[in-house]
Structures are given as C-alpha cells and as structure tokens.
Design a protein around this motif. Structure first.
Motif, PDB file in Angstrom:
ATOM      1  N   TYR A 117       0.841  -1.193   0.000  1.00 54.69           N
ATOM      2  CA  TYR A 117       0.000   0.000   0.000  1.00 54.69           C
ATOM      3  C   TYR A 117       0.880   1.248   0.000  1.00 54.69           C
TER       4      TYR A 117
ATOM      5  N   TYR B 230       0.229   5.143   1.183  1.00 49.88           N
ATOM      6  CA  TYR B 230      -0.660   6.092   1.841  1.00 49.88           C
ATOM      7  C   TYR B 230      -0.031   7.481   1.786  1.00 49.88           C
TER       8      TYR B 230
ATOM      9  N   GLN C 204      -0.091  11.007   3.949  1.00 50.18           N
ATOM     10  CA  GLN C 204      -0.539  11.630   5.184  1.00 50.18           C
ATOM     11  C   GLN C 204      -0.160  13.101   5.170  1.00 50.18           C
TER      12      GLN C 204
ATOM     13  N   GLY D 121      -5.318  12.019   8.875  1.00 50.70           N
ATOM     14  CA  GLY D 121      -4.928  10.622   8.931  1.00 50.70           C
ATOM     15  C   GLY D 121      -4.424  10.151   7.585  1.00 50.70           C
ATOM     16  N   PRO D 122      -3.717   9.032   7.568  1.00 50.54           N
ATOM     17  CA  PRO D 122      -3.238   8.495   6.295  1.00 50.54           C
ATOM     18  C   PRO D 122      -4.393   8.184   5.350  1.00 50.54           C
TER      19      PRO D 122
ATOM     20  N   LEU E 290      -5.319   6.215   1.710  1.00 47.88           N
ATOM     21  CA  LEU E 290      -4.796   5.248   0.747  1.00 47.88           C
ATOM     22  C   LEU E 290      -4.747   5.842  -0.650  1.00 47.88           C
TER      23      LEU E 290
ATOM     24  N   GLN F 209      -3.213   0.392  -3.796  1.00 49.90           N
ATOM     25  CA  GLN F 209      -2.975  -0.909  -3.178  1.00 49.90           C
ATOM     26  C   GLN F 209      -2.643  -1.907  -4.267  1.00 49.90           C
TER      27      GLN F 209
ATOM     28  N   LEU G 294       3.612   7.145   3.061  1.00 45.22           N
ATOM     29  CA  LEU G 294       3.837   5.931   3.842  1.00 45.22           C
ATOM     30  C   LEU G 294       3.609   4.705   2.965  1.00 45.22           C
TER      31      LEU G 294
ATOM     32  N   PHE H 224       3.895  -0.647   8.568  1.00 48.58           N
ATOM     33  CA  PHE H 224       4.264   0.573   7.872  1.00 48.58           C
ATOM     34  C   PHE H 224       5.766   0.799   7.894  1.00 48.58           C
TER      35      PHE H 224
END
Lengths: 112, 112
Positions: free
Chosen positions: A33, A35, A37, A42-43, A45, A48, A91, A103
């Motif tokens: 994944y 991400y 942030q 918050g992170p 997506l 994926q 991330l 992570f």
C-alpha cells in the motif's frame, strides 16, 4: 525480521518538479500500500497492490501520480509534476494478503 | 466525507492517570476497528483491535471499548506512561475490502 524500507526519508523540491519514492516491503508480503498523510490528517490510501496487480487506485490523482510494482516485490511512487498540496508524508505499508499492516518510516515531501 | 472521526486533536494526561481517546464512525457496515500509534518520524504501528461482535478488548494497559449503537469507540490507557506520548489513529477497513480508513488522529502527551 527486516521491516518495510522506504527511501528517501526526506525530499524537498520545487513545484512542477518530479520526485520518486521507493518502497521495499517485508519479505513474503503480497499486498503493498501507498498512503499519503498530510499534516493534521490521517493516512489516506493512494494505491494498493496485490503482488504486481493494482487492487485499488481510486484515490490516486492519476494525472500526476503513478506507481508500479513490476516484479511483485518493491514499488515506486512517482509524482510529476508536483504541486504545493502534495507536501505530505508518503507511507508505504505491506501485509500478508490483507492481514495486519506494517508501515515503513515514511518519506516526507516538501514542495516549495 | 470523513467516515472515521477523531474530534480531539490533542490530549494531555499526567503519568499514572487514565488516557481516554475517542473515535466516532458513520458507516454502520464497519465491523472491525483498529488503533495505531505513531511516533514522530516513524510509521504507524498496530496497537489493538476490536471486532464488532465484541464490546471490549483488552491487552495489558490498553483497552478498547466499542458502542455500536452510538457508533463510537474509545481507547483507554491505564496507567498512562510518558512513553505513550504519540499520535493515535483509529481506523476501520472499508466494507468488504481491506482498505483502511483512518481518523485524523489524537496527539497524546503524558507528562510526569
């Protein structure tokens, strides 16, 4: 056991330049994944992968962001051209077929 | 549309006292919830989870409570320690996928 590796840890670029981030997941983890942030959020997506196939890229801004995982192991996330609002921590996480996410430390991008 | 909300951006607690971090969600289809902890310059790490078939899950000093009717969960840390100072995210997998939706996070500071 080695964790998720990411590089570079920090990158500063000017808007309209390009940048690439690299991620090497935990050995044997099929799912990877990316991400984003943004500070104070918050992170979120971006994309994926399961092995080398894309499972979900619905929130990836495809006009400027691209990602690949050619051999089903490590992955690269590219931004071209970068905008100011792309400043964030990127991330990478991996899991064994959708189990617990592990992570990496993240790549902090500053776009000036 | 913020499906997972953490309305308190920060919390300060004295060492030895209880820390209570709250999280609300809007999607009644969510059936599994996770808490992640994030130190500065590190990636989030999994802390504790709860399935919707339970209303409480305990792991050492950490307990998560789930109130399905109120669509609310909380993380209790007892006793709080300075090493607990971090940002805590609650998260839920999007229905029928393993895509995690994160809250905005709560920064916990535990002071001596």
């Amino acid at each position: 056991e080695a964790g998720v590796a990411q590089s570079p840890r920090y990158k500063i670029i000017e808007k309209r330049q390009s940048v690439a981030f690299w991620c090497n997941p935990i050995s044997g983890h099929a799912t990877l994944y990316w991400y984003q942030q943004i500070l104070g959020q918050g992170p979120k997506l971006l994309i994926q992968f399961q092995n080398n196939g894309v499972v979900d890229d619905s929130q990836l801004p495809k006009d400027r962001f691209s990602a690949e995982r050619l051999k089903g192991v490590d992955s690269t996330l590219k931004i071209q051209p970068a905008k100011l609002e792309d400043s964030a921590v990127y991330l990478c996480a991996s899991s064994f077929y959708g189990g617990e996410l592990f992570f990496g430390e993240g790549s902090r991008l500053t776009v000036l | 549309d913020q499906q997972v909300k953490q309305n308190s951006p920060s919390l300060s607690v004295q060492e030895g006292r209880i820390s209570i971090l709250n999280c609300d969600y809007t999607n009644s289809m969510f059936d599994y919830f996770l808490w992640y902890k994030k130190y500065p310059a590190e990636g989030p790490t999994f802390l504790i989870s709860i399935s919707s078939i339970k209303d409480k899950n305990e792991d050492g000093r950490f307990t998560v409570f789930l109130n399905k009717s109120a669509k609310h969960l909380s993380l209790h840390i007892v006793p709080s320690q300075p090493g607990d100072s971090a940002v805590y995210f609650c998260a839920a997998p999007s229905y029928n996928t393993d895509k995690l939706i994160f809250g905005t996070g709560t920064r916990l500071q535990v002071f001596p």
